[in-house]
Design a protein around this motif. Structure first.
Motif, PDB file in Angstrom:
ATOM      1  N   VAL A 349       0.860  -1.184   0.000  1.00  0.00           N
ATOM      2  CA  VAL A 349       0.000   0.000   0.000  1.00  0.00           C
ATOM      3  C   VAL A 349       0.890   1.226   0.000  1.00  0.00           C
ATOM      4  O   VAL A 349       1.840   1.314   0.789  1.00  0.00           O
ATOM      5  N   SER A 350       0.608   2.170  -0.872  1.00  0.00           N
ATOM      6  CA  SER A 350       1.461   3.349  -1.033  1.00  0.00           C
ATOM      7  C   SER A 350       0.924   4.588  -0.328  1.00  0.00           C
ATOM      8  O   SER A 350       1.503   5.667  -0.449  1.00  0.00           O
ATOM      9  N   VAL A 351      -0.189   4.459   0.397  1.00  0.00           N
ATOM     10  CA  VAL A 351      -0.753   5.593   1.132  1.00  0.00           C
ATOM     11  C   VAL A 351      -0.875   5.228   2.599  1.00  0.00           C
ATOM     12  O   VAL A 351      -0.806   4.053   2.978  1.00  0.00           O
ATOM     13  N   GLU A 352      -1.064   6.244   3.431  1.00  0.00           N
ATOM     14  CA  GLU A 352      -1.262   6.060   4.864  1.00  0.00           C
ATOM     15  C   GLU A 352      -2.166   7.175   5.355  1.00  0.00           C
ATOM     16  O   GLU A 352      -2.541   8.074   4.586  1.00  0.00           O
ATOM     17  N   ALA A 353      -2.519   7.109   6.639  1.00  0.00           N
ATOM     18  CA  ALA A 353      -3.375   8.144   7.204  1.00  0.00           C
ATOM     19  C   ALA A 353      -2.753   9.524   6.971  1.00  0.00           C
ATOM     20  O   ALA A 353      -1.572   9.734   7.234  1.00  0.00           O
ATOM     21  N   GLY A 354      -3.553  10.424   6.432  1.00  0.00           N
ATOM     22  CA  GLY A 354      -3.068  11.769   6.129  1.00  0.00           C
ATOM     23  C   GLY A 354      -2.715  11.976   4.667  1.00  0.00           C
ATOM     24  O   GLY A 354      -2.606  13.116   4.202  1.00  0.00           O
ATOM     25  N   SER A 355      -2.494  10.882   3.908  1.00  0.00           N
ATOM     26  CA  SER A 355      -2.223  11.009   2.474  1.00  0.00           C
ATOM     27  C   SER A 355      -3.458  11.542   1.754  1.00  0.00           C
ATOM     28  O   SER A 355      -4.591  11.306   2.175  1.00  0.00           O
ATOM     29  N   VAL A 356      -3.224  12.270   0.670  1.00  0.00           N
ATOM     30  CA  VAL A 356      -4.327  12.767  -0.147  1.00  0.00           C
ATOM     31  C   VAL A 356      -4.435  11.901  -1.406  1.00  0.00           C
ATOM     32  O   VAL A 356      -3.473  11.771  -2.153  1.00  0.00           O
ATOM     33  N   VAL A 357      -5.597  11.293  -1.606  1.00  0.00           N
ATOM     34  CA  VAL A 357      -5.847  10.459  -2.783  1.00  0.00           C
ATOM     35  C   VAL A 357      -6.545  11.313  -3.841  1.00  0.00           C
ATOM     36  O   VAL A 357      -7.628  11.843  -3.588  1.00  0.00           O
ATOM     37  N   PRO A 358      -5.943  11.471  -5.024  1.00  0.00           N
ATOM     38  CA  PRO A 358      -6.590  12.257  -6.085  1.00  0.00           C
ATOM     39  C   PRO A 358      -7.617  11.427  -6.839  1.00  0.00           C
ATOM     40  O   PRO A 358      -7.745  10.214  -6.625  1.00  0.00           O
ATOM     41  N   GLU A 359      -8.317  12.076  -7.726  1.00  0.00           N
ATOM     42  CA  GLU A 359      -9.197  11.359  -8.640  1.00  0.00           C
ATOM     43  C   GLU A 359      -8.353  10.410  -9.481  1.00  0.00           C
ATOM     44  O   GLU A 359      -7.222  10.717  -9.843  1.00  0.00           O
ATOM     45  N   LEU A 360      -8.885   9.224  -9.786  1.00  0.00           N
ATOM     46  CA  LEU A 360      -8.152   8.213 -10.552  1.00  0.00           C
ATOM     47  C   LEU A 360      -8.104   8.621 -12.026  1.00  0.00           C
ATOM     48  O   LEU A 360      -9.083   8.484 -12.755  1.00  0.00           O
ATOM     49  N   ARG A 361      -6.941   9.162 -12.451  1.00  0.00           N
ATOM     50  CA  ARG A 361      -6.783   9.618 -13.823  1.00  0.00           C
ATOM     51  C   ARG A 361      -5.700   8.863 -14.574  1.00  0.00           C
ATOM     52  O   ARG A 361      -5.723   8.778 -15.796  1.00  0.00           O
ATOM     53  N   TRP A 362      -4.697   8.354 -13.850  1.00  0.00           N
ATOM     54  CA  TRP A 362      -3.639   7.590 -14.497  1.00  0.00           C
ATOM     55  C   TRP A 362      -3.018   6.672 -13.470  1.00  0.00           C
ATOM     56  O   TRP A 362      -3.421   6.636 -12.297  1.00  0.00           O
ATOM     57  N   SER A 363      -2.024   5.888 -13.889  1.00  0.00           N
ATOM     58  CA  SER A 363      -1.513   4.799 -13.060  1.00  0.00           C
ATOM     59  C   SER A 363      -0.981   5.270 -11.715  1.00  0.00           C
ATOM     60  O   SER A 363      -1.119   4.574 -10.705  1.00  0.00           O
ATOM     61  N   ASP A 364      -0.364   6.453 -11.673  1.00  0.00           N
ATOM     62  CA  ASP A 364       0.222   6.918 -10.416  1.00  0.00           C
ATOM     63  C   ASP A 364      -0.819   7.319  -9.382  1.00  0.00           C
ATOM     64  O   ASP A 364      -0.469   7.605  -8.232  1.00  0.00           O
ATOM     65  N   ASP A 365      -2.091   7.346  -9.751  1.00  0.00           N
ATOM     66  CA  ASP A 365      -3.146   7.673  -8.794  1.00  0.00           C
ATOM     67  C   ASP A 365      -3.646   6.447  -8.048  1.00  0.00           C
ATOM     68  O   ASP A 365      -4.494   6.566  -7.153  1.00  0.00           O
ATOM     69  N   ARG A 366      -3.152   5.262  -8.393  1.00  0.00           N
ATOM     70  CA  ARG A 366      -3.532   4.051  -7.665  1.00  0.00           C
ATOM     71  C   ARG A 366      -2.828   4.020  -6.309  1.00  0.00           C
ATOM     72  O   ARG A 366      -1.825   4.710  -6.103  1.00  0.00           O
ATOM     73  N   CYS A 367      -3.348   3.232  -5.395  1.00  0.00           N
ATOM     74  CA  CYS A 367      -2.905   3.303  -3.991  1.00  0.00           C
ATOM     75  C   CYS A 367      -2.131   2.082  -3.509  1.00  0.00           C
ATOM     76  O   CYS A 367      -1.814   1.974  -2.314  1.00  0.00           O
ATOM     77  N   GLY A 368      -1.801   1.163  -4.390  1.00  0.00           N
ATOM     78  CA  GLY A 368      -1.063  -0.034  -3.981  1.00  0.00           C
ATOM     79  C   GLY A 368      -1.477  -1.217  -4.829  1.00  0.00           C
ATOM     80  O   GLY A 368      -2.162  -1.058  -5.854  1.00  0.00           O
ATOM     81  N   HIS A 369      -1.073  -2.418  -4.402  1.00  0.00           N
ATOM     82  CA  HIS A 369      -1.395  -3.597  -5.205  1.00  0.00           C
ATOM     83  C   HIS A 369      -1.282  -4.866  -4.378  1.00  0.00           C
ATOM     84  O   HIS A 369      -0.691  -4.877  -3.296  1.00  0.00           O
ATOM     85  N   VAL A 370      -1.840  -5.942  -4.928  1.00  0.00           N
ATOM     86  CA  VAL A 370      -1.611  -7.290  -4.401  1.00  0.00           C
ATOM     87  C   VAL A 370      -1.171  -8.162  -5.572  1.00  0.00           C
ATOM     88  O   VAL A 370      -1.610  -7.959  -6.709  1.00  0.00           O
ATOM     89  N   ILE A 371      -0.280  -9.110  -5.310  1.00  0.00           N
ATOM     90  CA  ILE A 371       0.180 -10.063  -6.322  1.00  0.00           C
ATOM     91  C   ILE A 371      -0.084 -11.467  -5.791  1.00  0.00           C
ATOM     92  O   ILE A 371       0.202 -11.757  -4.613  1.00  0.00           O
ATOM     93  N   VAL A 372      -0.633 -12.332  -6.657  1.00  0.00           N
ATOM     94  CA  VAL A 372      -0.973 -13.698  -6.236  1.00  0.00           C
ATOM     95  C   VAL A 372      -0.515 -14.697  -7.292  1.00  0.00           C
ATOM     96  O   VAL A 372      -0.262 -14.336  -8.450  1.00  0.00           O
ATOM     97  N   ARG A 373      -0.444 -15.970  -6.871  1.00  0.00           N
ATOM     98  CA  ARG A 373      -0.193 -17.077  -7.784  1.00  0.00           C
ATOM     99  C   ARG A 373      -1.302 -18.098  -7.622  1.00  0.00           C
ATOM    100  O   ARG A 373      -1.885 -18.255  -6.537  1.00  0.00           O
TER     101      ARG A 373
END
Length: 434
Positions: A349-373
């Motif tokens: 997760v790339s955000v934490e309490a206090g982070s500002v999340v913008p409107e989702l317009r491009w890839s850098d506006d995402r907030c993290g990821h999960v990877i599975v097999r």
């Protein structure tokens, strides 16, 4: 001249990428912008130079000087902002690798589309820099359309026009966002895919076909490898990709080609002279055993870069990106539950309490990821979505007490690029950051 085996000029890549040269036995000469240099890179480099590589005269002079000291065998970069410069320097030094022509054809979406249409390789109606009236006429003639910058990546500046009624609003947005040169294309309908390939002396190996998920939008929210398609569909996609790479003259290294499988057959959306982003290289490595970043360095050595690494698909792997409603993050929950699920490889997760999340317009506006097999692609895609669902990124609307950091200036393409100190085309300066 001092002759050193395997001396590679790397432009702008991160320490994670540069460190892979060591396993391939390669000496690294490194060029990076001063504002983006990481001192941790020093032990991994034989030589390094801090110079704005997008200032082409400076980069060319530095590369020529380094080449005179000891010959550079090849230029390597996975950085989008450095692709054109790398091609230019490859031509200038007269060494093997991706030419400036090839890099430009794939960096400039209008140039690529013109070439493909001219050669009858999956033609798609398009227009560059249409007027308001021409944009309306294009939608009248071709139906739903996509508007996007002719250069760029990560879905930045991409908008969809569903019908003629949307033209006025999208046109106004194009003007306010200051797209610079842009194009409109017929909206292609069908499964969205990408092809991960590796070329050696003009011979193209299709390593993987990736299925992507946008949830009906323009920003990519998930990928799974291998794409769950019929063999005849895969054959069409592979054939189209090889025709594209031959047409642009790609000789060596990784490529990432985005394709939509329409009812009329596969059509190229865009392509790049680098491996795919969004951790696709890691998914490829987990399933097929080849690391395209490391293989790029092995081009300098003896033997084929893929030999002993590429194998048939072993199971499947997927990534799912995390998003949140725009606002100030109040809490992030569910991480432990997500990490505890069988088959999970990574949760970030790339955000934490206090982070500002913008409107989702491009890839850098995402907030993290999960990877599975998982054992197969459908299971992996479902599992990734389920695991992502365990994570809640809770936000509250931005108030006057917590201002939006971007609200102090107009929201334009150059203002979005500014934190990265990048331009789309350092040769022509269509979009420049001050």
């Amino acid at each position: 001249m001092i002759v050193l085996p395997g001396r590679v000029l790397v432009i702008g890549d991160s320490i994670r990428l540069v460190s892979k040269a060591k396993s391939a036995g390669i000496d690294v000469v490194y060029i990076q912008k001063p504002s983006q240099f990481d001192p941790a890179l020093i032990p991994h480099c034989q030589q390094l130079a801090l110079v704005d590589y997008q200032h082409v005269p400076s980069a060319a002079a530095m590369a020529a000087a380094l080449h005179r000291i000891a010959p550079i065998t090849r230029i390597v970069t996975q950085t989008e902002a450095a692709q054109l410069v790398a091609g230019h320097l490859t031509d200038t030094l007269g060494i093997p690798g991706t030419s400036e022509r090839c890099a430009r054809l794939l960096h400039d979406k209008s140039a690529m589309r013109a070439l493909l249409n001219e050669q009858g390789i999956g033609p798609v109606p398009y227009a560059v820099n249409p007027t308001h009236a021409q944009l309306r006429e294009f939608v009248v003639s071709h139906g739903a359309a996509i508007v996007k910058p002719t250069k760029g990546s990560g879905s930045l500046g991409v908008r969809r026009i569903e019908s003629v009624e949307d033209v006025d609003e999208v046109w106004a947005w194009c003007q306010s966002f200051e797209l610079g040169e842009f194009q409109v294309e017929k909206h292609l309908v069908g499964p969205e895919l990408s092809v991960e390939a590796f070329s050696e002396s003009g011979r193209h190996t299709i390593i993987a076909v990736t299925a992507k998920d946008t949830d009906g939008g323009t920003v990519e929210l998930g990928h799974v490898i291998p794409a769950p398609l019929a063999e005849d569909q895969l054959d069409q996609i592979r054939e189209l990709t090889v025709r594209l790479l031959d047409a642009v003259g790609l000789e060596d290294g990784p490529s990432h080609t985005e394709i939509i499988l329409t009812a009329e057959g596969p059509r190229v959306v865009e392509s790049h002279t680098r491996r795919g982003g969004d951790r696709i290289n890691d998914l490829v490595r987990m399933v097929y055993g080849v690391d395209m970043e490391e293989a790029t360095y092995r081009l300098v050595g003896e033997g084929a870069p893929l030999d002993g690494h590429l194998h048939p698909a072993r199971g499947a792997a997927a990534i799912r990106f995390l998003t949140a409603a725009p606002g100030v993050v109040t809490s992030v929950t569910g991480l432990d539950a997500a990490r505890a699920v069988d088959g999970v490889v990574e949760v970030s997760v790339s955000v934490e309490a206090g982070s500002v999340v913008p409107e989702l317009r491009w890839s850098d506006d995402r907030c993290g990821h999960v990877i599975v097999r998982a054992d197969d692609a459908d299971t992996a895609a479902r599992l990734a979505r389920t695991v992502a669902g365990h994570i809640s990124i809770n936000t509250e609307p931005v108030t006057g007490d917590c201002p939006d950091p971007d609200a102090s200036e107009p929201d334009t393409l150059s203002s979005v690029l500014r934190p990265y100190d990048e331009v789309f085309d350092p040769f022509h300066g269509a979009v420049t950051a001050p």
